[in-house]
Scaffold this active site. Structure first.
Site, PDB file in Angstrom:
ATOM      1  N   SER A 165      37.489  40.501  47.183  1.00 11.05           N
ATOM      2  CA  SER A 165      37.511  39.463  48.213  1.00 11.05           C
ATOM      3  C   SER A 165      38.911  39.290  48.804  1.00 11.05           C
ATOM      4  CB  SER A 165      37.048  38.151  47.583  1.00 11.05           C
ATOM      5  OG  SER A 165      37.050  37.134  48.549  1.00 11.05           O
ATOM      6  N   ASN A 215      31.661  35.565  48.039  1.00  5.98           N
ATOM      7  CA  ASN A 215      32.772  34.840  47.408  1.00  5.98           C
ATOM      8  C   ASN A 215      32.965  33.510  48.125  1.00  5.98           C
ATOM      9  OD1 ASN A 215      35.680  33.978  47.152  1.00  5.98           O
ATOM     10  ND2 ASN A 215      35.694  35.683  45.710  1.00  5.98           N
ATOM     11  N   CYS A 258      42.224  30.384  43.536  1.00  7.66           N
ATOM     12  CA  CYS A 258      43.115  30.688  44.653  1.00  7.66           C
ATOM     13  C   CYS A 258      44.444  29.961  44.464  1.00  7.66           C
ATOM     14  CB  CYS A 258      42.509  30.272  45.987  1.00  7.66           C
ATOM     15  SG  CYS A 258      43.626  30.611  47.359  1.00  7.66           S
ATOM     16  N   ILE A 291      41.113  39.574  37.381  1.00  6.69           N
ATOM     17  CA  ILE A 291      41.851  38.350  37.590  1.00  6.69           C
ATOM     18  C   ILE A 291      42.206  38.168  39.076  1.00  6.69           C
ATOM     19  CG2 ILE A 291      42.918  38.265  35.304  1.00  6.69           C
ATOM     20  CD1 ILE A 291      45.425  39.563  36.499  1.00  6.69           C
ATOM     21  N   THR A 299      45.233  36.644  41.735  1.00  9.20           N
ATOM     22  CA  THR A 299      46.651  37.024  41.808  1.00  9.20           C
ATOM     23  C   THR A 299      47.533  36.164  40.906  1.00  9.20           C
ATOM     24  OG1 THR A 299      46.841  35.558  43.691  1.00  9.20           O
ATOM     25  CG2 THR A 299      46.511  37.899  44.157  1.00  9.20           C
ATOM     26  N   GLY A 314      45.209  45.204  40.410  1.00 14.73           N
ATOM     27  CA  GLY A 314      46.075  46.378  40.537  1.00 14.73           C
ATOM     28  C   GLY A 314      45.421  47.731  40.381  1.00 14.73           C
TER      29      GLY A 314
END
Lengths: 303, 114
Positions: free
Chosen positions: A21, A100, A131, A192, A194, A245
């Site tokens: 997302s 999402n 977020c 996860i 960020t 990542g």
């Protein structure tokens, strides 16, 4: 023949590769690069009840092996997305999508969840309680087990589709949050989001990001994400969509060994719009290299 | 009109001349052309109908404020993807939010909310 298929809450995916997302919009821009129907699924841009412009710019800062973003959930609002975007999306993507959604109150989460639950195109509802770029919402629900469970329960009470809670790594113990979501009735965990980060512009001597801080993602966070997926896999029974990542077929395999049933790929799409396509194409030869016949068989096998 | 910090930074002056246009150069330190900014040259001109401009945001804003005629500006923003997917470079315009990389980077002066 290598078997790439996986199953997430009874939804069979041709492969575990799902654009994350916020890095794939609603698929519109990427369909001009390749046929996005090769993807396992895709997770649409985080959508809220009301339309949002997001944060002031600069919202992006480059980092070594990654980037910081502080978009702040820019989106046209759930009503617009369901009424206008979904019918268009149907023309270029014929698999179930991951919807999402995000909110600033439990009621907003419920409102959005109820909306997308009615949509045939939606396979899984992914609840963003992580977020880092919005105040009084987003991550604040995902940093405490109690509120994470509260959102989970509320969303589950108005939906029939599988609900996956998307967790933030910016907590003391992500395992507690994951367990609270499971106890609240979640069907799966997405992890996860960020990591909160910052860059400073040496010429202006001020933070680059207008909002000062933002979410750090990219290859640099892969070991952190992998470790957290590994820990959560040991603590919950529900499936995990692993992300953080991932930028190669090898990373996908590694994440699945840690315990992910499927993976989301984020920042890699920004660097190379063909990233997901290339990863899907590379998976069979990479699997062969490590003598893997079926991806399903390696889930959690590092434990 | 080309603006630079100093004489050694000047580029493309000849290339623009080769296109047959009149070229004005300004340097901040005055080591070449007019001393000051491009806006200092613009102030000395009379008779133009439209403008096109690209460069640092502060220069774009100065030009935008100085020139009354219509024009087009090529904006700069930090971008995440460059293909319209990440919403990193969005600006607010009179026609709603626009992605600089995808809907721009060139915008009409009248669209901007500066």
């Amino acid at each position: 023949m290598a078997d790439l298929s996986v199953t997430l809450s009874n939804i069979k995916l041709d492969n575990p590769v799902i654009p994350a997302s916020g890095t794939f919009g609603y698929g519109m821009e990427f369909k001009d690069f390749y046929d996005i129907n090769i993807l396992g699924s895709f997770s649409m841009k985080g959508t809220t009840k009301e339309e949002r412009f997001g944060n002031p710019t600069p919202r992006i800062a480059e980092c070594t092996a990654g980037l910081i973003n502080s978009v702040g959930l820019q989106n046209p609002g759930i009503d617009f997305v369901v009424e206008k975007q979904f019918p268009v999306m149907k023309k270029y993507f014929n698999k179930p999508i991951i919807a999402n959604i995000s909110g600033f109150s439990v009621d907003e989460y419920k409102y959005c969840a109820e909306k997308v639950d009615k949509e045939e195109q939606v396979g899984i509802i992914e609840i963003n309680i992580s977020c880092p770029n919005v105040h009084n919402g987003g991550m604040s629900f995902g940093t405490e087990a109690k509120s994470a469970m509260e959102v989970t329960k509320a969303v589950k009470s108005v939906t029939t589709k599988p609900v996956y809670m998307k967790l933030t790594p910016n907590v003391t113990n992500i395992v507690d949050i994951a367990k609270a979501c499971e106890d609240g009735g979640a069907d799966g965990i997405s992890m996860i989001n960020t990591l909160l980060g910052m860059r400073i512009d040496l010429k202006t001597r001020k933070p680059i990001i207008a909002n000062k801080m933002g979410g750090f993602s990219g290859p640099a966070i892969f070991p952190v994400a992998l470790r957290m997926v590994y820990q959560v896999y040991e603590a919950v029974k529900i499936p995990i969509i692993g992300m953080g990542g991932i930028s190669s077929a090898k990373d996908v395999i590694e994440m699945m060994f840690a315990g992910a049933t499927a993976v989301e790929i984020g920042s890699a799409n920004l660097k190379n719009p063909y990233a997901c396509k290339e990863i899907i194409e590379e998976l069979p030869s990479e699997m062969e290299k490590y003598k893997i016949n079926s991806l399903k068989e390696i889930i959690g096998k590092a434990h | 009109m080309l603006g630079f910090n100093s004489k050694e930074d000047v580029f493309y002056e000849q290339e623009f001349k080769n296109l047959g246009v009149e070229v004005y150069v300004s340097t901040v330190d005055g080591s070449y052309g007019t001393k000051g900014f491009v806006t200092d040259i613009i102030k000395t001109l009379n008779g133009y109908d439209f403008y096109y401009t690209c460069g640092p945001m502060n220069m774009l804003k100065a030009v935008y404020e100085l020139i009354e005629t219509s024009g087009e500006l090529s904006l700069e923003e930090r971008m995440g993807c460059g293909i319209g997917a990440c919403m990193g470079c969005t600006i607010n315009t009179k026609n709603g939010p626009k992605r600089v990389c995808y809907n721009g980077p060139v915008f009409k002066k009248e669209e901007l909310m500066w």
